[in-house]
Design a protein around this motif. Structure first.
Motif, PDB file in Angstrom:
ATOM      1  N   GLU A  13     -57.982   0.592  50.445  1.00  0.00           N
ATOM      2  CA  GLU A  13     -59.048   1.970  50.727  1.00  0.00           C
ATOM      3  C   GLU A  13     -58.771   2.240  51.652  1.00  0.00           C
ATOM      4  O   GLU A  13     -58.053   2.083  51.961  1.00  0.00           O
ATOM      5  CB  GLU A  13     -60.041  -0.208  51.386  1.00  0.00           C
ATOM      6  N   LYS A  17     -57.145   8.813  48.930  1.00  0.00           N
ATOM      7  CA  LYS A  17     -57.038   8.645  46.898  1.00  0.00           C
ATOM      8  C   LYS A  17     -58.027   9.655  46.309  1.00  0.00           C
ATOM      9  O   LYS A  17     -57.568  11.046  45.139  1.00  0.00           O
ATOM     10  CB  LYS A  17     -56.735   7.176  46.315  1.00  0.00           C
ATOM     11  N   GLU A  40     -62.595   4.758  37.380  1.00  0.00           N
ATOM     12  CA  GLU A  40     -63.498   3.102  37.268  1.00  0.00           C
ATOM     13  C   GLU A  40     -62.962   3.070  38.204  1.00  0.00           C
ATOM     14  O   GLU A  40     -62.018   3.476  39.156  1.00  0.00           O
ATOM     15  CB  GLU A  40     -61.972   3.126  36.236  1.00  0.00           C
ATOM     16  N   ARG A  51     -70.333  -0.119  38.221  1.00  0.00           N
ATOM     17  CA  ARG A  51     -69.898  -0.002  39.479  1.00  0.00           C
ATOM     18  C   ARG A  51     -70.796  -0.229  40.344  1.00  0.00           C
ATOM     19  O   ARG A  51     -70.207  -1.177  41.177  1.00  0.00           O
ATOM     20  CB  ARG A  51     -68.681   1.342  39.465  1.00  0.00           C
ATOM     21  N   TYR A  71     -65.640  -4.585  34.884  1.00  0.00           N
ATOM     22  CA  TYR A  71     -64.356  -3.860  35.557  1.00  0.00           C
ATOM     23  C   TYR A  71     -63.667  -3.527  34.121  1.00  0.00           C
ATOM     24  O   TYR A  71     -63.202  -2.035  34.075  1.00  0.00           O
ATOM     25  CB  TYR A  71     -63.775  -4.167  36.559  1.00  0.00           C
ATOM     26  N   ARG A  75     -63.846  -0.314  32.367  1.00  0.00           N
ATOM     27  CA  ARG A  75     -62.529   0.819  31.749  1.00  0.00           C
ATOM     28  C   ARG A  75     -62.640   1.181  29.893  1.00  0.00           C
ATOM     29  O   ARG A  75     -62.142   1.812  29.501  1.00  0.00           O
ATOM     30  CB  ARG A  75     -61.558  -0.611  31.876  1.00  0.00           C
ATOM     31  N   ARG A  97     -57.909   5.528  38.956  1.00  0.00           N
ATOM     32  CA  ARG A  97     -57.632   3.643  38.672  1.00  0.00           C
ATOM     33  C   ARG A  97     -57.449   3.328  37.445  1.00  0.00           C
ATOM     34  O   ARG A  97     -57.990   3.560  36.637  1.00  0.00           O
ATOM     35  CB  ARG A  97     -59.151   2.701  39.487  1.00  0.00           C
ATOM     36  N   ALA A 101     -55.103  -1.824  38.653  1.00  0.00           N
ATOM     37  CA  ALA A 101     -55.855  -2.181  39.856  1.00  0.00           C
ATOM     38  C   ALA A 101     -56.543  -4.263  39.509  1.00  0.00           C
ATOM     39  O   ALA A 101     -56.774  -4.924  40.534  1.00  0.00           O
ATOM     40  CB  ALA A 101     -57.382  -0.992  40.154  1.00  0.00           C
ATOM     41  N   THR A 102     -56.526  -4.334  38.165  1.00  0.00           N
ATOM     42  CA  THR A 102     -57.308  -5.349  37.997  1.00  0.00           C
ATOM     43  C   THR A 102     -56.158  -6.385  38.326  1.00  0.00           C
ATOM     44  O   THR A 102     -56.562  -7.368  38.668  1.00  0.00           O
ATOM     45  CB  THR A 102     -58.231  -5.180  36.322  1.00  0.00           C
ATOM     46  N   TYR A 105     -56.009  -6.629  41.890  1.00  0.00           N
ATOM     47  CA  TYR A 105     -57.344  -7.235  42.083  1.00  0.00           C
ATOM     48  C   TYR A 105     -57.575  -8.461  42.452  1.00  0.00           C
ATOM     49  O   TYR A 105     -57.584  -9.194  43.305  1.00  0.00           O
ATOM     50  CB  TYR A 105     -58.265  -5.907  43.037  1.00  0.00           C
ATOM     51  N   GLN A 106     -58.243  -8.931  41.080  1.00  0.00           N
ATOM     52  CA  GLN A 106     -58.383  -9.580  40.492  1.00  0.00           C
ATOM     53  C   GLN A 106     -57.276 -10.808  40.420  1.00  0.00           C
ATOM     54  O   GLN A 106     -57.620 -12.167  40.926  1.00  0.00           O
ATOM     55  CB  GLN A 106     -58.944  -9.397  39.375  1.00  0.00           C
ATOM     56  N   MET A 156     -65.965  -5.082  47.687  1.00  0.00           N
ATOM     57  CA  MET A 156     -64.830  -4.905  47.371  1.00  0.00           C
ATOM     58  C   MET A 156     -64.547  -4.633  49.350  1.00  0.00           C
ATOM     59  O   MET A 156     -62.968  -5.471  49.979  1.00  0.00           O
ATOM     60  CB  MET A 156     -64.222  -3.559  46.941  1.00  0.00           C
TER      61      MET A 156
HETATM   62  P1  TMP Z   1     -61.825   2.807  44.218  1.00  0.00           P
HETATM   63  O1  TMP Z   1     -62.623   2.785  45.809  1.00  0.00           O
HETATM   64  O2  TMP Z   1     -60.855   2.929  44.258  1.00  0.00           O
HETATM   65  O3  TMP Z   1     -63.486   3.689  44.038  1.00  0.00           O
HETATM   66  O4  TMP Z   1     -62.497   2.275  43.500  1.00  0.00           O
HETATM   67  C1  TMP Z   1     -63.145   0.633  43.352  1.00  0.00           C
HETATM   68  C2  TMP Z   1     -63.521  -0.626  43.933  1.00  0.00           C
HETATM   69  O5  TMP Z   1     -62.996  -1.684  42.805  1.00  0.00           O
HETATM   70  C3  TMP Z   1     -61.667  -0.947  44.848  1.00  0.00           C
HETATM   71  O6  TMP Z   1     -62.096  -1.024  45.917  1.00  0.00           O
HETATM   72  C4  TMP Z   1     -60.714  -1.266  43.900  1.00  0.00           C
HETATM   73  C5  TMP Z   1     -61.581  -1.835  43.155  1.00  0.00           C
HETATM   74  N1  TMP Z   1     -61.421  -2.052  41.664  1.00  0.00           N
HETATM   75  C6  TMP Z   1     -60.939  -3.677  41.306  1.00  0.00           C
HETATM   76  O7  TMP Z   1     -60.954  -4.258  42.235  1.00  0.00           O
HETATM   77  N2  TMP Z   1     -60.491  -3.989  40.207  1.00  0.00           N
HETATM   78  C7  TMP Z   1     -60.438  -2.736  39.256  1.00  0.00           C
HETATM   79  O8  TMP Z   1     -59.964  -3.091  38.587  1.00  0.00           O
HETATM   80  C8  TMP Z   1     -60.589  -1.649  39.955  1.00  0.00           C
HETATM   81  C9  TMP Z   1     -60.731  -0.576  38.471  1.00  0.00           C
HETATM   82  C10 TMP Z   1     -60.748  -1.090  41.256  1.00  0.00           C
END
Ligand code: TMP
Length: 208
Positions: A13, A17, A40, A51, A71, A75, A97, A101-102, A105-106, A156
């Motif tokens: 964050e 980016k 995405e 989103r 997510y 995608r 992204r 990212a998945t 993050y997940q 998030m």
């Molecule tokens: P962004 O800040 O890049 O616009 O992305 C939105 C938020 O979603 C960011 O906190 C990252 C999160 N994210 C996931 O948790 N998993 C994913 O697969 C993607 C694409 C984004």
């Protein structure tokens, strides 16, 4: 059939980016290249609706598995509707992204089985692979503070510092596993937008 190149961007964050993708887009356009920029979750009408659900702080109860599937749904739609067609036109596609990212993050942050994520990811990405993925790595605390100064935190961003530290470790482990594709770009708090842009240009030069 001509084939384009996909370059994806990851970052914590507040890493700057989105600004940097726009800068790279303008730079490549200025060089006369055919470029398409997307993100995405989002990038399509259905993806933008997904989103909103994902980032709305009111949706406190969304589980990590639901997140994963949402997510992935965004995608799947983006690849079908945007990335495959644009790439068939021979364009350089810049995507804010990706599946990484998945995983970070997940999977590594949220505890969802990474093998399961990768197997859905395989189906969803339909053989599309980024030529290069850049991870903009700014210290987590500084990034979250920056994001919070900019606007109210989304769902998030509201997750704990410990969660975001795990996500960072996740991205670093992808960089170790796939050093040819996934590259870390270290960012210092004092770096200007132009400093980071220069680092990005150096990294993308060899794929375009
Ligand atoms: P962004 O800040 O890049 O616009 O992305 C939105 C938020 O979603 C960011 O906190 C990252 C999160 N994210 C996931 O948790 N998993 C994913 O697969 C993607 C694409 C984004």
């Amino acid at each position: 059939m001509r084939k384009g190149i996909l370059i994806t961007f990851e970052g914590g964050e507040g890493s700057g980016k989105s600004t940097q993708i726009k800068r790279l887009y303008d730079y490549l356009r200025g060089k006369g290249r055919a470029v398409f920029m997307t993100r995405e979750p989002g990038g399509t009408a259905a993806g933008d609706a997904i989103r909103k659900i994902l980032l709305d702080p009111k949706n406190k109860k969304i589980s990590a598995v639901s997140e994963t599937l949402l997510y992935m749904a965004s995608r799947a739609q983006l690849i079908e509707e945007v990335i495959l067609p644009e790439s068939k036109k021979g364009k350089i596609v810049l995507c804010d992204r990706w599946l990484d990212a998945t995983v970070a993050y997940q999977g590594l942050g949220g505890g969802v089985d990474v093998k399961w994520i990768e197997s859905i990811g395989e189906r969803v990405t339909r053989g599309v692979r980024p030529a290069l993925s850049l991870y903009l790595d700014l210290p987590v605390k500084a990034g979250l503070a920056r994001a919070r100064r900019r606007r109210a935190a989304d769902r998030m961003e509201k997750k704990s510092l410990a969660f975001h530290e795990k996500v960072r470790k996740g991205f670093l482990s992808i960089a170790r596993r796939e050093p040819g594709r996934f590259k870390r770009i270290g960012i210092k708090e004092a770096d200007t937008i132009s400093d980071v842009h220069e680092k990005i240009i150096r990294a993308v030069r060899h794929v375009i």
